[in-house]
Scaffold this motif. Structure first.
Motif, PDB file in Angstrom:
ATOM      1  N   THR A   1     -10.369   3.817  -6.692  1.00 24.00           N
ATOM      2  CA  THR A   1      -9.270   2.861  -6.651  1.00 24.00           C
ATOM      3  C   THR A   1      -9.794   1.457  -6.338  1.00 24.00           C
ATOM      4  N   ALA A   2      -8.933   0.506  -6.591  1.00 20.55           N
ATOM      5  CA  ALA A   2      -9.255  -0.899  -6.311  1.00 20.55           C
ATOM      6  C   ALA A   2      -8.002  -1.585  -5.789  1.00 20.55           C
ATOM      7  N   ASN A   3      -8.189  -2.767  -5.274  1.00 20.13           N
ATOM      8  CA  ASN A   3      -7.062  -3.611  -4.887  1.00 20.13           C
ATOM      9  C   ASN A   3      -6.948  -4.729  -5.902  1.00 20.13           C
TER      10      ASN A   3
ATOM     11  N   SER B   1      -9.664  -8.160  -9.151  1.00 24.13           N
ATOM     12  CA  SER B   1      -9.665  -6.796  -8.639  1.00 24.13           C
ATOM     13  C   SER B   1     -10.913  -6.638  -7.782  1.00 24.13           C
ATOM     14  N   ALA B   2     -10.773  -5.795  -6.757  1.00 26.32           N
ATOM     15  CA  ALA B   2     -11.892  -5.556  -5.848  1.00 26.32           C
ATOM     16  C   ALA B   2     -11.978  -4.076  -5.524  1.00 26.32           C
ATOM     17  N   THR B   3     -13.183  -3.549  -5.647  1.00 29.53           N
ATOM     18  CA  THR B   3     -13.461  -2.180  -5.241  1.00 29.53           C
ATOM     19  C   THR B   3     -14.867  -2.172  -4.660  1.00 29.53           C
TER      20      THR B   3
ATOM     21  N   THR C   1       0.866  -1.185   0.000  1.00 32.95           N
ATOM     22  CA  THR C   1       0.000   0.000   0.000  1.00 32.95           C
ATOM     23  C   THR C   1       0.895   1.225   0.000  1.00 32.95           C
ATOM     24  N   GLY C   2       0.832   2.006  -1.068  1.00 33.82           N
ATOM     25  CA  GLY C   2       1.654   3.212  -1.141  1.00 33.82           C
ATOM     26  C   GLY C   2       3.135   2.930  -0.978  1.00 33.82           C
TER      27      GLY C   2
ATOM     28  N   ILE D   1      -4.917   0.826  -6.394  1.00 32.86           N
ATOM     29  CA  ILE D   1      -4.628   0.967  -7.828  1.00 32.86           C
ATOM     30  C   ILE D   1      -5.765   1.783  -8.469  1.00 32.86           C
ATOM     31  N   PRO D   2      -5.437   2.854  -9.217  1.00 28.93           N
ATOM     32  CA  PRO D   2      -6.503   3.602  -9.890  1.00 28.93           C
ATOM     33  C   PRO D   2      -7.300   2.683 -10.825  1.00 28.93           C
TER      34      PRO D   2
END
Length: 137
Positions: A100-102, A88-90, A38-39, A127-128
């Motif tokens: 954003t999503a993971n 992907s999950a948002t 994360t970041g 993630i955008p």
């Protein structure tokens, strides 16, 4: 693809979408290991920390009347009883999708009694969505 895996994956995704922590606990191996970025910060964790994270996420979804948006990007059989899934999950909150999503790289393995379990995850968080739409096309 092993038809039992497809059935398992559909169940896993349904459990995630309905934010059912009790059901999810049964789908994750007690030996689960994960890494989340994360970041630029790296965090490694196991089963107990994962369950706490899911509990917080599911609580947030329920308290905010949100909905999960899960996208299956790809499935790779790794070995006879081991499969990698990229997801992907948002979330959608009040009709608006988060920006954003993971991105989840999740490895599932069939155990010695024939049940599929989530055994490993690598997660890129924040993630955008515009970047992920390129992957999903």
């Amino acid at each position: 693809m092993d038809h039992t895996f497809r059935q398992f994956l559909d169940t896993y995704l349904d459990v995630w979408r309905t934010s059912s922590l009790s059901e999810l606990k049964d789908l994750i191996s007690i030996d689960y290991k994960a890494r989340e970025i994360t970041g630029g910060e790296i965090v490694d964790f196991g089963y107990e920390e994962s369950i706490k994270g899911w509990e917080q996420s599911f609580k947030f979804v329920q308290e905010n009347n949100a909905q999960w948006v899960l996208n299956e990007i790809s499935i790779f059989p790794l070995r006879v009883a081991e499969t990698l899934v990229i997801l992907s999950a948002t979330m959608v909150i009040n009709g608006m999708c988060l920006e954003t999503a993971n991105l989840f790289f999740q490895t599932f393995k069939k155990n010695n009694i024939g049940d599929w379990k989530l055994v490993r995850s690598y997660i890129e968080a924040g993630i955008p969505n515009v970047n992920l739409s390129l992957v999903q096309s």
